[in-house]
Enzyme design. Structure first.
Site, PDB file in Angstrom:
ATOM      1  N   ARG A  19      11.883 -10.104  12.508  1.00  0.00           N
ATOM      2  CA  ARG A  19      12.886  -9.956  11.442  1.00  0.00           C
ATOM      3  C   ARG A  19      12.408 -10.598  10.143  1.00  0.00           C
ATOM      4  NH1 ARG A  19      18.011 -12.536  13.533  1.00  0.00           N
ATOM      5  NH2 ARG A  19      16.451 -13.863  14.503  1.00  0.00           N
ATOM      6  N   ASN A  37      18.830  -8.418  15.450  1.00  0.00           N
ATOM      7  CA  ASN A  37      18.479  -8.261  16.859  1.00  0.00           C
ATOM      8  C   ASN A  37      19.653  -7.612  17.591  1.00  0.00           C
ATOM      9  OD1 ASN A  37      15.957  -9.477  16.704  1.00  0.00           O
ATOM     10  ND2 ASN A  37      16.698 -11.486  17.310  1.00  0.00           N
TER      11      ASN A  37
END
Length: 91
Positions: A19, A37
């Site tokens: 990320r 996520n």
């Protein structure tokens, strides 16, 4: 011309800095949206930007950053551009 996509990224993409790498890439390419996520171990990205920049972003996401990630496959679908996206966030 602005375009927007949703990307579902599958593989070893959680717990490896994926990320943060996606956000760094997005910031370099002036891409707005977010990355999060998912419970199934995948990562969801909503991204928008100029067509050429968005293509570069998608191509790099499909390869994955070189920090221990392993992208197996990416499902991509088109979205409407969302004017609420003014930065690229990590959730």
């Amino acid at each position: 011309m602005q375009q927007a996509v949703r990307m579902n990224v599958f593989g070893r993409v959680q717990g490896v800095g994926f990320r943060w790498a996606a956000r760094q890439l997005a910031e370099r390419l002036n891409i707005k949206g977010y990355v999060v996520n998912k419970d199934d171990g995948s990562v969801l990205i909503e991204a928008q930007g100029e067509q050429a920049d968005l293509r570069k972003f998608m191509a790099q996401i499909e390869i994955g950053p070189s920090n221990g990630t392993k992208v197996h496959h990416v499902m991509i679908s088109s979205l409407e551009v969302n004017p609420a996206h003014t930065v690229f966030k990590i959730y």
